[in-house]
Write an enzyme that holds these catalytic residues in place. Structure first.
Site, short mmCIF file in Angstrom:
data_model
loop_
_atom_site.label_atom_id
_atom_site.label_comp_id
_atom_site.label_asym_id
_atom_site.label_seq_id
_atom_site.Cartn_x
_atom_site.Cartn_y
_atom_site.Cartn_z
N SER A 170 -1.37 -5.73 -1.37
CA SER A 170 -0.53 -4.60 -1.66
C SER A 170 0.01 -5.33 -1.76
O SER A 170 1.50 -5.16 -2.38
CB SER A 170 -0.24 -4.02 -0.60
OG SER A 170 0.10 -5.42 0.32
N HIS A 171 0.43 -6.60 -2.64
CA HIS A 171 1.39 -7.76 -2.92
C HIS A 171 0.25 -8.40 -4.22
O HIS A 171 1.53 -9.59 -4.01
CB HIS A 171 1.90 -8.03 -2.35
CG HIS A 171 2.80 -7.68 -1.54
ND1 HIS A 171 2.09 -6.77 -0.34
CD2 HIS A 171 4.41 -6.73 -1.59
CE1 HIS A 171 3.57 -6.00 -0.10
NE2 HIS A 171 4.79 -5.63 -0.21
N PHE B 284 9.62 -7.42 -4.61
CA PHE B 284 9.23 -6.35 -4.63
C PHE B 284 7.73 -7.46 -4.07
O PHE B 284 6.32 -6.79 -3.76
CB PHE B 284 8.67 -5.77 -5.66
CG PHE B 284 7.60 -7.71 -6.48
CD1 PHE B 284 6.11 -7.52 -6.14
CD2 PHE B 284 8.69 -8.05 -7.86
CE1 PHE B 284 5.92 -8.51 -7.37
CE2 PHE B 284 8.11 -8.96 -8.36
CZ PHE B 284 6.66 -9.67 -8.01
N ASP C 45 0.69 -0.36 0.90
CA ASP C 45 -1.25 -0.53 0.91
C ASP C 45 -1.24 1.01 1.41
O ASP C 45 -2.12 1.44 1.22
CB ASP C 45 -1.55 -1.10 2.66
CG ASP C 45 -2.51 -1.82 3.19
OD1 ASP C 45 -3.66 -1.63 2.25
OD2 ASP C 45 -1.93 -2.89 3.25
P1 NDP Z 1 -0.35 -7.18 7.43
O1 NDP Z 1 -0.12 -5.89 8.45
O2 NDP Z 1 -1.49 -7.06 6.56
O3 NDP Z 1 -0.76 -8.36 8.41
C1 NDP Z 1 0.47 -9.13 9.29
C2 NDP Z 1 0.50 -10.54 9.47
O4 NDP Z 1 -0.58 -10.28 10.60
C3 NDP Z 1 0.09 -12.15 8.80
O5 NDP Z 1 0.87 -12.85 8.66
C4 NDP Z 1 -1.54 -11.52 9.15
O6 NDP Z 1 -2.44 -13.58 9.18
C5 NDP Z 1 -1.35 -11.45 10.68
N1 NDP Z 1 -2.44 -10.82 11.05
C6 NDP Z 1 -3.28 -10.22 10.80
N2 NDP Z 1 -4.01 -9.29 11.84
C7 NDP Z 1 -4.39 -10.68 12.47
C8 NDP Z 1 -4.87 -11.09 13.76
N3 NDP Z 1 -5.96 -10.53 14.33
N4 NDP Z 1 -4.65 -11.95 14.56
C9 NDP Z 1 -3.52 -13.14 14.36
N5 NDP Z 1 -2.84 -12.24 12.97
C10 NDP Z 1 -2.75 -11.79 12.65
O7 NDP Z 1 0.15 -6.75 7.34
P2 NDP Z 1 1.96 -6.45 6.56
O8 NDP Z 1 1.32 -4.40 5.94
O9 NDP Z 1 3.21 -6.07 7.56
O10 NDP Z 1 2.60 -6.91 5.33
C11 NDP Z 1 1.40 -6.85 3.98
C12 NDP Z 1 2.59 -7.77 2.95
O11 NDP Z 1 4.20 -7.10 2.40
C13 NDP Z 1 3.52 -9.04 3.42
O12 NDP Z 1 3.25 -10.15 3.69
C14 NDP Z 1 5.17 -8.55 3.76
O13 NDP Z 1 6.40 -9.59 3.36
C15 NDP Z 1 5.40 -7.59 2.17
N6 NDP Z 1 5.79 -6.34 2.03
C16 NDP Z 1 7.26 -7.15 1.48
C17 NDP Z 1 7.93 -6.37 1.17
C18 NDP Z 1 9.64 -6.69 0.40
O14 NDP Z 1 10.53 -5.62 0.69
N7 NDP Z 1 9.53 -7.11 -0.56
C19 NDP Z 1 8.04 -4.75 2.11
C20 NDP Z 1 7.16 -4.75 3.23
C21 NDP Z 1 5.83 -5.58 3.17
P3 NDP Z 1 -3.52 -12.67 7.23
O15 NDP Z 1 -2.96 -11.92 6.56
O16 NDP Z 1 -4.44 -14.40 7.59
O17 NDP Z 1 -4.53 -11.45 7.65
O1 PYC Z 2 4.74 -2.69 0.64
O2 PYC Z 2 6.28 -1.87 1.31
C1 PYC Z 2 6.11 -2.51 0.47
C2 PYC Z 2 7.36 -3.00 -0.11
C3 PYC Z 2 8.49 -2.43 -0.33
C4 PYC Z 2 8.65 -3.48 -1.20
C5 PYC Z 2 7.57 -4.36 -1.77
N1 PYC Z 2 6.60 -4.11 -0.74
#
Ligand code: NDP
Ligand code: PYC
Length: 337
Positions: A46-47, A120, A187
């Site tokens: 997703s990123h 982003f 995602d």
């Molecule tokens: P996920 O739900 O995929 O994962 C979240 C975290 O949980 C990761 O550190 C992951 O490690 C860990 N994890 C997942 N499964 C397990 C498990 N079974 N046991 C232990 N740890 C686990 O992430 P999100 O979809 O919530 O977010 C994805 C990305 O999106 C992030 O990097 C976030 O910064 C980015 N994002 C950015 C935004 C922005 O505004 N800039 C806004 C929203 C999100 P692992 O990666 O090793 O699986």
């Molecule tokens: O995936 O939620 C997201 C997001 C928002 C801004 C950047 N990534």
């Protein structure tokens, strides 16, 4: 699914080409390409390079300053501010990082506030960069108002990620990084592109009914993770990475966007902690307790957050990455000659 195999250098070069050919300055394009390549390398789809589509849209829509000159201000012994000048956040972070590190080393705890940035990216590259300096780190940022509060059905919060890193001697850091929504919005967008349903619990449609249709979810409201707990954390991110540092909430960021659909524009708060200053002579024991904690997690077969990512990193560094052919073609089509 048909895929295209790319080396990490090819991913980086493609990202730079897409961005510079759309009018972005080389300093910004290089800083952005680095985090996009890292995202693809760590299989954070997703990123990864998918984000180039939104970056180019934001550039072409004219809201974003592709030649922004970030301004670093030394605010206090424990605080540094970087005004991103309405460019993407990466260059502002790179410029603020050495000042943040220096302050945290001296004072024990220091904050970097980034203002007026389009944002982003995933936050783990930033907290990992701080952990590489031997410091613990916490980072947060709002986005656009896409997420309903627990008990509601109308978007208020951003997807508001929280990332944390703890440095470990002789090992990769302990890192987690997650949205306070059930999943990153990116995602859901990837599910829509792939024509796949989303699980229940991620979102409601515009009428407030649970949905597994990604397009309906994007038009409705996403849900927080962990019900009222994720909702409270999302509100905290709004407050301390918004008004606390003099910047916008996700509601305000959405208004600023004026329906364009560009990357969210707001602030980011990054805090660095220096264990030897905060723990003093107890720092050595503290590192040992931390390692015992990690052993107690993995010792029973559970995994540390980021382990999947680190495994993917090792694979990608030796073999390169596989990108869906339709995504690769969409990205190539963004290049302007
Ligand atoms: P996920 O739900 O995929 O994962 C979240 C975290 O949980 C990761 O550190 C992951 O490690 C860990 N994890 C997942 N499964 C397990 C498990 N079974 N046991 C232990 N740890 C686990 O992430 P999100 O979809 O919530 O977010 C994805 C990305 O999106 C992030 O990097 C976030 O910064 C980015 N994002 C950015 C935004 C922005 O505004 N800039 C806004 C929203 C999100 P692992 O990666 O090793 O699986
Ligand atoms: O995936 O939620 C997201 C997001 C928002 C801004 C950047 N990534």
């Amino acid at each position: 699914m048909e895929t295209v195999k790319l080396s990490l250098q090819q991913v980086n070069d493609l990202a730079v080409r897409v961005l510079t050919s759309n009018g972005m300055g080389a300093d910004h394009a290089n800083a952005i390409a680095k985090v996009i390549t890292a995202g693809q390398r760590d299989e954070c789809h997703s990123h990864g390079i998918y984000r180039l589509i939104v970056c180019v849209k934001s550039l072409r829509d004219g809201k974003l300053n592709g030649h922004a000159r970030p301004l670093v201000q030394d605010v206090s012994p424990a605080a540094v501010r970087v005004n991103a000048d309405f460019g993407y956040s990466q260059l502002a972070f790179e410029m603020g990082l050495p000042v943040l590190v220096e302050k945290a080393r001296t004072v024990g705890i220091a904050a970097l506030a980034i203002n007026d940035c389009f944002h982003f990216s995933a936050l783990w590259p930033e907290v990992e960069a701080i952990a590489a300096e031997g410091l613990a780190a916490l980072a947060m940022t709002p986005s656009h108002s896409w997420v309903a509060p627990a008990g509601g059905t109308k978007p208020v919060f951003g997807t508001n990620p929280i990332a944390f890193a703890w440095p470990r001697e002789g090992a990769l850091p302990f890192v987690f990084d997650f949205a306070t929504s059930a999943i990153a919005r990116g995602d859901i967008e990837l599910h829509r592109r792939a024509g796949k349903e989303i699980p229940t619990g991620w979102a409601v449609d515009a009428a407030g009914n649970p949905t597994t249709n990604p397009a309906a979810a994007l038009q409705g409201a996403m849900l927080t993770f962990g019900g009222h707990k994720g909702s409270a954390l999302a509100a905290m991110v709004e407050l301390i990475a918004g008004p606390l540092i003099g910047d916008l909430t996700s509601l305000e960021s959405q208004k600023f966007d004026e329906g364009v659909g560009a990357t969210p524009c707001h602030g980011e708060l990054i805090v660095a902690f220096n264990p030897p200053v905060l723990a003093g002579e107890r720092a050595v024991a503290g590192s040992r307790y931390a390692e015992e904690l990690f052993d107690a997690i993995v010792g029973q077969g559970a995994r540390l957050p980021s382990q999947r990512r680190f495994d993917a990193r090792a694979r990608s560094e030796s073999r390169g990455v596989e990108v869906p052919a339709h995504l690769y073609n969409d990205i190539l089509a963004l290049v302007r000659d």
